[in-house]
Motif scaffolding. Structure first.
Motif, mmCIF file in Angstrom:
data_model
loop_
_atom_site.group_PDB
_atom_site.id
_atom_site.type_symbol
_atom_site.label_atom_id
_atom_site.label_comp_id
_atom_site.label_asym_id
_atom_site.label_seq_id
_atom_site.Cartn_x
_atom_site.Cartn_y
_atom_site.Cartn_z
ATOM 1 N N LEU A 3 -36.815 -31.222 34.433
ATOM 2 C CA LEU A 3 -37.737 -32.327 34.178
ATOM 3 C C LEU A 3 -38.761 -32.443 35.302
ATOM 4 C CD1 LEU A 3 -38.656 -34.791 32.552
ATOM 5 C CD2 LEU A 3 -36.933 -36.146 33.801
ATOM 6 N N LEU A 4 -38.285 -32.339 36.536
ATOM 7 C CA LEU A 4 -39.173 -32.418 37.689
ATOM 8 C C LEU A 4 -40.178 -31.261 37.681
ATOM 9 C CD1 LEU A 4 -39.994 -33.777 40.323
ATOM 10 C CD2 LEU A 4 -38.209 -32.462 41.494
ATOM 11 N N THR A 5 -39.703 -30.086 37.305
ATOM 12 C CA THR A 5 -40.589 -28.914 37.223
ATOM 13 C C THR A 5 -41.678 -29.124 36.188
ATOM 14 O OG1 THR A 5 -38.784 -27.429 37.886
ATOM 15 C CG2 THR A 5 -40.686 -26.418 36.817
ATOM 16 N N GLN A 6 -41.320 -29.705 35.042
ATOM 17 C CA GLN A 6 -42.315 -29.981 33.996
ATOM 18 C C GLN A 6 -43.354 -30.989 34.463
ATOM 19 O OE1 GLN A 6 -42.715 -28.405 31.077
ATOM 20 N NE2 GLN A 6 -41.038 -27.080 31.734
ATOM 21 N N ILE A 7 -42.901 -31.996 35.191
ATOM 22 C CA ILE A 7 -43.832 -32.994 35.738
ATOM 23 C C ILE A 7 -44.794 -32.339 36.724
ATOM 24 C CG2 ILE A 7 -44.021 -35.073 37.165
ATOM 25 C CD1 ILE A 7 -41.328 -35.958 35.987
ATOM 26 N N LEU A 8 -44.237 -31.480 37.587
ATOM 27 C CA LEU A 8 -45.066 -30.788 38.570
ATOM 28 C C LEU A 8 -46.048 -29.833 37.890
ATOM 29 C CD1 LEU A 8 -42.518 -29.970 41.435
ATOM 30 C CD2 LEU A 8 -44.323 -31.691 41.429
ATOM 31 N N GLU A 404 -39.397 -20.960 40.001
ATOM 32 C CA GLU A 404 -40.474 -21.599 39.242
ATOM 33 C C GLU A 404 -40.880 -22.917 39.891
ATOM 34 O OE1 GLU A 404 -41.505 -22.700 34.592
ATOM 35 O OE2 GLU A 404 -39.436 -22.938 35.306
ATOM 36 N N PHE A 405 -39.911 -23.703 40.285
ATOM 37 C CA PHE A 405 -40.168 -25.002 40.900
ATOM 38 C C PHE A 405 -40.970 -24.858 42.188
ATOM 39 C CE2 PHE A 405 -38.851 -28.079 44.137
ATOM 40 C CZ PHE A 405 -39.226 -29.273 43.535
ATOM 41 N N ILE A 406 -40.562 -23.948 43.052
ATOM 42 C CA ILE A 406 -41.207 -23.855 44.358
ATOM 43 C C ILE A 406 -42.617 -23.257 44.257
ATOM 44 C CG2 ILE A 406 -39.071 -23.786 45.666
ATOM 45 C CD1 ILE A 406 -39.157 -20.838 45.793
ATOM 46 N N PHE A 407 -42.861 -22.386 43.267
ATOM 47 C CA PHE A 407 -44.204 -21.837 43.121
ATOM 48 C C PHE A 407 -45.166 -22.889 42.571
ATOM 49 C CE2 PHE A 407 -43.082 -17.487 44.098
ATOM 50 C CZ PHE A 407 -44.298 -16.952 44.521
ATOM 51 N N VAL A 408 -44.701 -23.721 41.648
ATOM 52 C CA VAL A 408 -45.547 -24.798 41.127
ATOM 53 C C VAL A 408 -45.856 -25.799 42.232
ATOM 54 C CG1 VAL A 408 -45.685 -26.719 39.495
ATOM 55 C CG2 VAL A 408 -44.704 -24.543 38.766
ATOM 56 N N LEU A 409 -44.841 -26.145 43.012
ATOM 57 C CA LEU A 409 -45.023 -27.071 44.131
ATOM 58 C C LEU A 409 -46.011 -26.496 45.145
ATOM 59 C CD1 LEU A 409 -44.154 -29.683 45.568
ATOM 60 C CD2 LEU A 409 -42.272 -28.393 46.606
#
Length: 454
Positions: A3-8, A404-409
């Motif tokens: 969910l956090l990844t989608q928001i980011l 995926e999360f860290i690259f979007v961030l």
């Protein structure tokens, strides 16, 4: 986490929307024309300036300053970033990486020039410089300077500096040598803590590692290109075609559009070469030189080496071997390209993953320095000690996070860091152009007098 990844992702789409892309490309286009294609006409001179003996204030040589900058730019962006860009935007993303790099060379020149012009010494007598200083003293905007420094610390702690690099190193060591992630976390934490205590001079020792790892990695790609030379022209044609008509290449159901290819190519290009981001001038400011134009030329070569050479090599290997169709992503995609592209079994996997470890580690060290300089600007020397503790702590947890999360961030904080820096470059554009014109007019006069006396 999903969910956090989608928001980011939604935030990232907004940050890397059309306004920022236009700002990045527009800045590069402006300086390209105003400086008369300096990235092409003066590229030979720029490489000569790297090894020119310089005299002046500074902590390290121009070559060492460039290596410090390259140590932060030549990292996961060259291996993992290119693969993620092509996975999301198709082969056409590589074309937009080229465009962003070509224009970014002019942007990097402008950054390096201003870095020398507005640098100063800190409380320890070391050189302090970068966008914070030319935003405050040149543009007379302390607010933009603080915004830049804040996001500079954010990129160092949350973006390019820690999570993306540590995660990629962990994946590489697990894939090639079956080393557990907790072992990687411990070893990296110790190594980073040891080097960061030594300051800019120890960080600049990357000059001994950078050439070796570049030759090793590029050598592997050259072998792939030579062994697939017959399909190289069609590969380049595919990259260019898919940059403008990706759906025609992949079919309407892929969801890849020209805007996506452009967005991924430019954002990953900036992630890799950092042109316009404002990080490289922090390293350039430490160079021993009295010529801001010559340091601008030296800085410009960093983008050429990083993207035009190394990222292109990775992208060609991926597209040429059709590894982007395998469903793999990140280092796994690049590893597949080397594994099937090289005629020697297993060697491709080790070239990619050993290269990735070196690339990513030097990026961690370089970005630790950038974040330290930004933190010093914000809160002084006492805060730098706290920053280093937090930085080392984040190194420890990096291997256990989602790629995926860290690259979007990372993309989000990169974009936020670039905005105040680009505003500064545009605001100081007349000064950049005047300094450049004066330097080359003076250079031509000296050459003319020398010829007459001769």
């Amino acid at each position: 986490m999903q969910l956090l990844t989608q928001i980011l992702k939604q935030i990232n789409d907004y940050v890397w929307g059309l306004p920022l892309i236009c700002l990045l490309l527009g800045t590069g286009i402006y300086f390209t024309f105003k400086l008369r294609l300096i990235q092409l006409t003066k590229l030979k001179l720029a490489f000569k300036c790297i090894f020119k003996k310089q005299e002046g204030d500074g902590d390290v040589s121009s070559f060492q300053a460039l290596c410090t900058a390259l140590s932060s730019t030549i990292g996961t962006g060259n291996i993992v970033g290119v693969a993620t860009a092509i996975a999301a935007g198709g082969p056409g993303a590589l074309f937009w990486m080229w465009i962003s790099a070509l224009l970014g060379m002019c942007t990097k020149f402008a950054e390096g020039l201003l870095a020398i012009r507005y640098r100063q010494k800190d409380e320890n007598g070391e050189i302090a410089g970068g966008p914070m200083y030319y935003l405050e003293k040149g543009l007379h905007s302390p607010l933009l300077a603080k915004i830049f420094a804040f996001f500079g610390v954010s990129v160092a702690l949350l973006g390019i500096g820690t999570f993306t690099q540590v995660k990629s190193i962990s994946d590489a060591l697990t894939m090639s040598f079956s080393i557990p992630r907790y072992i990687t976390a411990i070893l990296l934490t110790i190594a980073v803590a040891f080097i960061t205590i030594g300051g800019i001079k120890r960080i600049a020792s990357a000059e001994k590692v950078i050439p070796f790892m570049c030759v090793l990695y590029i050598g592997g790609v050259v072998l792939i290109l030579v062994s697939h030379i017959t399909v190289l022209p069609s590969t380049i044609a595919l990259i260019i075609k898919s940059a403008f008509r990706p759906q025609a290449v992949f079919g309407g159901g892929t969801g890849i559009t020209m805007v996506i290819a452009m967005q991924k190519g430019i954002s990953r290009g900036i992630f890799s070469n950092e042109s316009g981001l404002g990080s490289a001038p922090i390293a350039a400011a430490a160079a021993k030189t009295d010529s801001c134009v010559e340091q601008g030329l030296v800085s410009m070569t960093g983008t050429f080496i990083d993207t035009i050479v190394i990222c292109t090599m990775t992208g060609l290997a991926i597209v040429l071997t059709q590894s982007y169709t395998t469903g793999l992503d990140g280092a796994a995609m690049t590893t597949h390209a080397f594994s099937v592209g090289l005629f020697i079994p297993l060697i491709g996997k080790y070239i990619v993953n050993i290269g990735l470890v070196f690339f990513a580690f030097t990026t961690i060290i370089g970005w630790n320095y950038y974040g330290e300089r930004c933190m010093y600007y914000l809160k002084g020397l006492k805060a730098v000690k706290i920053y280093k503790i937090v930085f080392i702590t984040f190194i420890t947890i990096g291997p256990f996070m989602s790629l995926e999360f860290i690259f979007v961030l990372a993309d989000i904080v990169n974009g936020c860091m670039a905005i105040p820096n680009l505003i500064g470059l545009i605001g100081l554009r007349k000064e950049i152009v005047e300094e450049t014109e004066q330097y080359f007019e003076c250079d031509q006069e000296i050459e003319f007098i020398t010829n007459i006396e001769g």
